[in-house]
Design an enzyme around this catalytic site. Structure first.
Site, PDB file in Angstrom:
ATOM      1  CG  ASP A 236      33.286  38.012  45.767  1.00 54.73           C
ATOM      2  OD1 ASP A 236      32.534  37.645  46.723  1.00 54.73           O
ATOM      3  OD2 ASP A 236      34.909  37.239  45.742  1.00 54.73           O
ATOM      4  CD  GLU A 270      31.048  32.406  47.915  1.00 52.56           C
ATOM      5  OE1 GLU A 270      30.140  32.759  46.695  1.00 52.56           O
ATOM      6  OE2 GLU A 270      31.737  34.058  47.946  1.00 52.56           O
ATOM      7  CG  HIS A 367      37.706  35.416  41.957  1.00 55.29           C
ATOM      8  ND1 HIS A 367      36.969  34.656  41.636  1.00 55.29           N
ATOM      9  CD2 HIS A 367      36.557  36.009  43.747  1.00 55.29           C
ATOM     10  CE1 HIS A 367      35.773  33.482  42.611  1.00 55.29           C
ATOM     11  NE2 HIS A 367      35.436  35.055  43.225  1.00 55.29           N
TER      12      HIS A 367
END
Length: 405
Positions: A236, A270, A367
């Site tokens: 990510d 983002e 994350h």
């Protein structure tokens, strides 16, 4: 390989950080030296949230360090932290039934089902708990499985509702606290979180491969270059960003010029709320009619399966027919909205799609400090890059535009 070099050199790339801006400069240089000169950036004002110190410790019924990570944009605690008793609930509805929340810490021990269903507890828990009088909030990390790894991510606050500190804890510790709570034990925890928040200037990176027949018409292919401040931001969204960068570069190398312009965009900020995408739309509002289709990759670069498609029935039908050219990578998932910045374009009536891939393990790493290059399979990333370039080319080259209605 540019991807591994990028991740190893720059690592985590939180919005507003020097790491991110250095990474953007690197991608600009890499694009230029790869043969595309039409690369530029546009400034974006972004929040720069920086964690300084975080500690969560159970004091009663026994002393134990609780592994935790602050949620992005959370406010800090006082210098020596907050010490209070804990109330454990599994849902917002269950919290509504509790009367003695004033001055307490609320733990939302919500079992992960799907990201869409469960992420609301990360985003809105601080608001819901504060409205009941809580002074801090903890959440069970958003993951189906844990090896004692906490997961961060952005939260939101609401005007006229007190901002309270918020952190995520591991599944293991959430379950421990739940069991102690069920035993009827009094649980007291200290939360200490120190952080800073200010404004910085970042940039969206835009790379154009000019169309051969209709250069004013655009197909956007995109992924965000920023990440949270843990791990390397590999899944990510280093992979999604890199395969989207690859599209115009490889087509230019192969001297393939589609009918319409392919515009690769590497979004900034983002993670803090689609800030880069929103700024792009604000700047280019008068050009939205020229956007034919938007592709975005922000769900990992595992085995490619097809596309998640959002748009009109006619748009979905056309893309479904195009995907038949790519069998067995031809699976279609029809959604009303799909993927990060893409949602901003879909909300403006522009059809789009995100990469559908075999992302069974995505939320194990999402994350966390575990989101590193080791979690990636080089050959799957290459497969995704090849598919992403090919599907972008076909959509940009077909004689008819993707219908909006």
């Amino acid at each position: 390989m540019a991807y591994s070099t990028f991740l190893d050199i720059f690592g985590a790339r939180p919005a507003g950080s020097k790491n991110l801006e250095n990474a953007i400069d690197y991608m600009k240089r890499l694009t230029y030296h790869s043969g595309i000169k039409n690369v530029f950036t546009e400034n974006v004002s972004v929040p720069h949230w920086q964690r300084i110190y975080e500690s969560v410790k159970m004091i009663r019924p026994r002393v134990k360090d609780i592994t935790a990570i602050g949620l992005g944009l959370s406010v800090a605690t006082p210098r020596y932290g907050i010490t209070a008793d804990v109330i454990v609930v599994r849902s917002f509805e269950e919290l509504d039934e509790v009367n003695n929340v004033q001055g307490k810490i609320v733990l939302f021990n919500t079992i992960f089902t799907t990201y869409i269903e469960t992420v609301v507890y990360r985003v809105y828990s601080a608001i819901k708990a504060a409205q009941k009088g809580a002074i801090a909030v903890l959440i069970r990390s958003l993951t189906p499985f844990s090896l004692y790894t906490p997961h961060t991510g952005v939260l939101t606050y609401k005007q006229n509702v007190k901002k309270i500190p918020a952190a995520a804890i591991t599944i293991e510790d959430a379950d421990l606290i739940q069991r102690l709570y069920n035993y009827g034990e009094k649980i007291t925890i200290n939360i200490t979180m120190l952080n800073t928040l200010n404004k910085k200037t970042s940039r969206n990176t835009i790379i154009d491969l000019r169309g051969s027949l209709e250069p004013r018409k655009i197909v956007i292919v995109s992924g965000h270059i920023d990440s949270w401040d843990v791990g390397q931001g590999a899944i990510d969204n280093g992979g999604g960003m890199m395969i989207s960068w690859f599209v115009p570069v490889i087509l230019n190398y192969l001297n393939l010029r589609p009918r319409r312009t392919i515009r690769s965009i590497l979004w900034t900020a983002e993670e803090e709320g689609l800030i880069g995408g929103a700024e792009y739309i604000r700047r280019h509002m008068n050009e939205l009619d020229n956007i034919n289709f938007v592709l975005e990759s922000d769900a990992g670069t595992f085995k490619p399966l097809g596309l998640e498609i959002a748009g009109s029935k006619n748009a979905k039908c056309l893309i479904a027919n195009i995907l038949k050219l790519f069998s067995p990578i031809s699976k279609i998932k029809l959604v009303n909205n799909t993927g990060s910045e893409l949602s901003l374009f879909v909300n403006n009536g522009i059809p789009g799609a995100s990469l559908l891939n075999l992302d069974d393990n995505y939320f194990l790493y999402h994350h966390t400090n575990a989101d590193t290059l080791t979690a990636q399979n080089k050959y799957r990333v290459i497969d995704c890059a090849a598919f992403w370039a090919a599907i972008s080319y076909v959509i940009a080259d077909i004689p008819i535009p993707v219908p909006r209605h």
